[in-house]
Motif scaffolding. Structure first.
Motif, PDB file in Angstrom:
ATOM      1  N   ALA A  22      47.162  35.035  45.409  1.00  0.00           N
ATOM      2  CA  ALA A  22      47.555  33.687  45.004  1.00  0.00           C
ATOM      3  C   ALA A  22      46.706  32.648  45.722  1.00  0.00           C
ATOM      4  N   GLY A  66      43.028  34.919  38.834  1.00  0.00           N
ATOM      5  CA  GLY A  66      44.331  34.483  38.350  1.00  0.00           C
ATOM      6  C   GLY A  66      45.098  35.600  37.665  1.00  0.00           C
ATOM      7  N   GLU A  67      44.405  36.371  36.814  1.00  0.00           N
ATOM      8  CA  GLU A  67      45.060  37.490  36.131  1.00  0.00           C
ATOM      9  C   GLU A  67      45.542  38.535  37.121  1.00  0.00           C
ATOM     10  N   ASP A 109      48.640  37.394  39.033  1.00  0.00           N
ATOM     11  CA  ASP A 109      49.854  37.517  38.212  1.00  0.00           C
ATOM     12  C   ASP A 109      50.273  38.976  38.060  1.00  0.00           C
ATOM     13  N   THR A 110      49.304  39.842  37.807  1.00  0.00           N
ATOM     14  CA  THR A 110      49.613  41.263  37.609  1.00  0.00           C
ATOM     15  C   THR A 110      50.229  41.881  38.850  1.00  0.00           C
ATOM     16  N   ASP A 142      53.723  40.496  39.468  1.00  0.00           N
ATOM     17  CA  ASP A 142      54.685  41.076  38.527  1.00  0.00           C
ATOM     18  C   ASP A 142      55.047  42.506  38.923  1.00  0.00           C
TER      19      ASP A 142
END
Length: 289
Positions: free
Chosen positions: A178, A209-210, A213-214, A217
């Motif tokens: 992040a 960014g991807e 997020d991955t 999650d």
């Protein structure tokens, strides 16, 4: 060509980063024959030797970040007497984010020989598997733990043009990705590599960014990344060169302040790397418009 002599020297010996089959024949011979083996973790050394089927016959001592400075001369006294001291860490190449650097520096001061038995490297393995540029890269080690220090440290790297390789711990990877997305921008290409050469090896590729997020999650759903992690981030893209049209405004502003047109054009064109003739013609046309 004869091999580099090992007797009477320090040998930095790379150990497998996961798969014991990556242990080189030279490493196994060194572990069997060395007068002294300095290991980051003696238990891991003996476990590696057992898996590789080699008996360590020499003396084994611990050599880690907390005692490497104080123990260096003791190890080098063995070398000075003609013995072979093999230095191994838990995984990979000694002296690269692991003990070994201070011993090498002290050996150089004392004029004692140092050589290496090269082998596995998490840094180079992650770089090779990342899919990012490998022609120029930097290794930046572990990211700072505290949020403020981490943000400032990453901010200083935003303009780094070379591919960057970092180490990170599983319990900090979500926060680090992040922070990287914030510092480098979410669109910077990157890869997260974990458990390299091991059974659960995994390489995630995408933008920062991807990946942030991955990984977040997965952590939230109980599938958090585990094991040893390397993060590889693409370097900053080269800034687009300014066009002649982009530079005309600067030229006219300086001329309006009293500078000579030809002098300003020569200065600006040289700095920006554009043709003086083209910039001069564009500035004249703009003045007459």
């Amino acid at each position: 060509m004869s091999a580099v002599p090992e007797a009477g020297s320090v040998v930095l010996a790379a150990t497998p980063i996961g798969n014991v089959e990556d242990a080189s024949p030279r490493l196994l011979r060194l572990l069997a024959d060395a007068d002294l083996v300095a290991a980051e973790d003696t238990r891991r050394l003996h476990a590696l030797a057992a898996r590789a089927g080699v008996a360590v016959t020499g003396r084994v001592v611990s050599y880690h970040e907390h005692n490497e400075r104080d123990r260096a001369d003791d190890l080098l006294d063995v070398v000075a007497d003609g013995g072979t001291v093999v230095v191994v860490t838990d995984a990979g190449m000694p002296a690269v984010s692991d003990p070994g650097f201070r011993l090498v520096a002290r050996a150089v001061e004392r004029g004692l020989p140092v050589t290496a038995a090269p082998g596995p490297s998490a840094v180079l393995t992650a770089l090779a598997l990342s899919g990012l540029a490998t022609d120029r890269f930097t290794f930046d080690g572990f990211v700072p733990r505290k949020a403020g220090d981490r943000a400032r440290w990453l901010s200083a790297l935003t303009a780094e043009p070379r591919t960057m390789v970092f180490f990170e711990a599983p319990h900090r990877i979500v926060e680090t990705l992040a922070a990287m997305a914030e510092a480098f921008g979410p669109d910077r290409p990157a890869a997260v590599c974990r458990e390299l050469t091991k059974v659960y090896e995994e390489v995630l590729r995408g933008t920062v960014g991807e990946l942030a997020d991955t990984v977040a999650d997965r952590s939230a759903t109980g599938d958090a990344l585990r094991g040893e992690i390397c993060v590889v981030v693409g370097g900053a893209p080269a800034a687009a060169a300014p066009s002649v049209a982009d530079l005309v405004g600067e030229v006219l502003t300086r001329v309006a302040d009293g500078e000579r047109l030809k002098t300003v054009v020569a200065d600006v064109a040289t700095t920006a790397g554009v043709a003086k003739r083209d910039l001069y013609a564009a500035a004249l046309a703009a003045r007459q418009a």
